[in-house]
Design a protein around this motif. Structure first.
Motif, mmCIF file in Angstrom:
data_model
loop_
_atom_site.group_PDB
_atom_site.id
_atom_site.type_symbol
_atom_site.label_atom_id
_atom_site.label_comp_id
_atom_site.label_asym_id
_atom_site.label_seq_id
_atom_site.Cartn_x
_atom_site.Cartn_y
_atom_site.Cartn_z
ATOM 1 N N ALA A 112 0.817 -1.024 0.018
ATOM 2 C CA ALA A 112 0.145 -0.080 0.044
ATOM 3 C C ALA A 112 0.950 1.369 0.017
ATOM 4 N N GLN A 113 0.308 2.325 -0.642
ATOM 5 C CA GLN A 113 1.137 3.589 -0.839
ATOM 6 C C GLN A 113 0.258 4.724 -0.200
ATOM 7 N N VAL A 114 -1.108 4.134 -0.138
ATOM 8 C CA VAL A 114 -2.218 5.079 0.328
ATOM 9 C C VAL A 114 -2.733 4.314 1.442
ATOM 10 N N MET A 115 -2.904 4.729 2.667
ATOM 11 C CA MET A 115 -3.933 4.193 3.597
ATOM 12 C C MET A 115 -5.104 4.978 3.744
ATOM 13 N N VAL A 116 -6.301 4.483 3.749
ATOM 14 C CA VAL A 116 -7.422 5.248 3.802
ATOM 15 C C VAL A 116 -7.985 4.820 5.234
ATOM 16 N N LEU A 117 -8.366 5.857 6.161
ATOM 17 C CA LEU A 117 -8.829 5.500 7.491
ATOM 18 C C LEU A 117 -10.147 6.212 7.487
ATOM 19 N N THR A 118 -11.171 5.490 8.017
ATOM 20 C CA THR A 118 -12.499 5.906 8.175
ATOM 21 C C THR A 118 -12.887 5.531 9.249
ATOM 22 N N ASN A 119 -13.768 6.257 10.098
ATOM 23 C CA ASN A 119 -14.406 5.980 11.373
ATOM 24 C C ASN A 119 -15.959 6.545 11.442
ATOM 25 N N ALA A 130 -2.934 5.801 12.067
ATOM 26 C CA ALA A 130 -2.250 6.861 11.300
ATOM 27 C C ALA A 130 -0.760 7.085 11.651
ATOM 28 N N VAL A 131 -0.406 6.898 12.971
ATOM 29 C CA VAL A 131 0.946 7.166 13.268
ATOM 30 C C VAL A 131 1.766 5.897 12.611
ATOM 31 N N ALA A 132 1.278 4.696 12.986
ATOM 32 C CA ALA A 132 1.873 3.386 12.567
ATOM 33 C C ALA A 132 2.185 3.443 10.842
ATOM 34 N N ALA A 133 1.307 3.850 10.156
ATOM 35 C CA ALA A 133 1.153 4.095 8.663
ATOM 36 C C ALA A 133 2.372 5.136 8.248
ATOM 37 N N ARG A 134 2.307 6.180 9.043
ATOM 38 C CA ARG A 134 3.557 7.117 8.701
ATOM 39 C C ARG A 134 4.944 6.476 8.892
ATOM 40 N N GLU A 135 4.849 5.703 10.143
ATOM 41 C CA GLU A 135 6.192 5.097 10.404
ATOM 42 C C GLU A 135 6.630 4.100 9.367
ATOM 43 N N ALA A 136 5.644 3.522 8.632
ATOM 44 C CA ALA A 136 5.677 2.583 7.562
ATOM 45 C C ALA A 136 5.988 3.119 5.934
ATOM 46 N N GLY A 137 5.781 4.459 5.956
ATOM 47 C CA GLY A 137 6.085 5.417 4.867
ATOM 48 C C GLY A 137 4.866 5.372 4.013
ATOM 49 N N VAL A 138 3.655 5.120 4.616
ATOM 50 C CA VAL A 138 2.552 5.168 3.768
ATOM 51 C C VAL A 138 1.782 6.472 4.072
ATOM 52 N N GLU A 139 1.312 6.946 2.868
ATOM 53 C CA GLU A 139 0.383 8.347 2.864
ATOM 54 C C GLU A 139 -0.997 8.050 3.551
ATOM 55 N N VAL A 140 -1.467 9.047 4.283
ATOM 56 C CA VAL A 140 -2.510 8.666 5.199
ATOM 57 C C VAL A 140 -3.643 9.766 4.755
ATOM 58 N N PHE A 141 -4.823 9.023 4.460
ATOM 59 C CA PHE A 141 -6.151 9.866 4.158
ATOM 60 C C PHE A 141 -7.147 9.470 5.369
ATOM 61 N N GLY A 142 -7.796 10.273 5.914
ATOM 62 C CA GLY A 142 -8.788 10.102 7.024
ATOM 63 C C GLY A 142 -10.039 10.819 6.660
ATOM 64 N N ILE A 143 -10.968 10.220 7.176
ATOM 65 C CA ILE A 143 -12.397 10.780 6.931
ATOM 66 C C ILE A 143 -13.302 10.106 7.934
ATOM 67 N N SER A 144 -13.973 11.174 8.590
ATOM 68 C CA SER A 144 -14.922 10.552 9.568
ATOM 69 C C SER A 144 -16.344 10.761 9.185
ATOM 70 N N LEU A 145 -17.281 9.915 9.619
ATOM 71 C CA LEU A 145 -18.721 10.167 9.571
ATOM 72 C C LEU A 145 -19.183 10.428 10.773
#
Length: 281
Positions: free
Chosen positions: A118-125, A219-234
């Motif tokens: 993964a180059q991009v991690m999409v985190l939703t909640n 999100a912090v773990a994704a940054r450590e792994a070098g993955v770009e983070v996109f977050g969106i909340s409902l």
């Protein structure tokens, strides 16, 4: 020799993530998943609109994962072929910090996604809104977070820069899809109890706009792994004290069900835009 596990403190957590990624590749026949998505409460239907399903794997059959015990989560890992030929790994088996299984298990899905390519991690909640103008069903981009769990996924003297943790570039791509999207600072509490009105006032004073029980550690773990983070909340409800209504997880699930078609359409279009950007690089 026994297989490495997350419960063994002498085992690097990336070793288990590598095993999990290898199992996902074997079960799906997909060597690389360029985009990964963790679908929280209210976002589950989005997987149906992303593209062609290649394979679904029960999470407990993959090293380091377990079946989801939280209503609103599918408990599966799904490989999807996106239009244009890229692949997405959809994680429907989030482990929350409040489950007491340790931070390693909370962020294992993110580390596995990174090992899967993964180059991009999409985190939703699903989350509570502090801004009273955000009605239940409103999607809000995450611009930053405040971690109130008193924990970190980083182990040892691991120092990483999280100044721009939630990618401004990816938020700009999302606004090309929907220019009306609001954004705010997400505040992760430990849970599982909902926040008190005083805690919500504290979060607002600290600069928070959204309160919830996930995402920040991932999100912090994704940054450590070098993955770009996109977050969106409902926004599933107004946070405690913002309205007079009592809070319940049933309310969270109901808000997700009421908004799921619109959210699925929005997220599928955002992922398609991100995938197109990755393919053009």
């Amino acid at each position: 020799m026994p297989a490495p596990t997350l419960d063994d403190p002498s085992t690097p957590p990336t070793a288990v993530a590598q095993l999990a990624a290898a199992e996902i590749a074997r079960r799906t026949g997909v060597e690389r998943h360029e985009i990964a998505l963790t679908l929280g409460s209210g976002w589950g239907r989005a997987a149906e609109r992303l593209g062609e399903v290649v394979a679904r794997i029960p999470a407990e059959e993959v090293p380091g994962f377990s079946a989801s015990g939280i209503p609103g989560h599918s408990g599966t890992l799904t490989s999807i072929r996106l239009e244009g030929g890229l692949h997405a790994l959809v994680i429907g088996a989030r482990t929350h910090f409040y489950e007491g299984r340790g931070v390693r298990r909370v962020v294992h899905s993110v580390r596995t996604a990174a090992e899967a390519g993964a180059q991009v991690m999409v985190l939703t909640n699903g989350a509570g809104g502090i801004d009273p103008s955000w009605e239940p069903g409103t999607p809000v981009l995450i611009s930053d977070h405040i971690n109130l769990t008193a924990a970190s996924p980083l182990e040892g003297a691991t120092f990483i820069d999280v100044t721009d943790l939630y990618s401004q570039r990816l938020r700009a791509l999302a606004r090309e899809v929907d220019p009306s999207l609001a954004e705010g600072v997400y505040v992760q509490f430990r849970g599982p109890q909902f926040e008190t009105p005083a805690e919500v006032r504290m979060a607002r004073t600290m600069g928070g706009h959204i309160v919830g029980m996930s995402t920040a550690l991932e999100a912090v773990a994704a940054r450590e792994a070098g993955v770009e983070v996109f977050g969106i909340s409902l926004i599933t409800n107004l946070a405690a004290g913002i309205s007079d209504s009592p809070l319940s997880h049933l309310e969270v699930l109901e808000a997700g069900r009421n908004a799921e078609d619109r959210l699925a359409d929005l997220l599928s279009r955002i992922v398609a835009r991100i995938a197109g950007d990755l393919a053009a690089r």
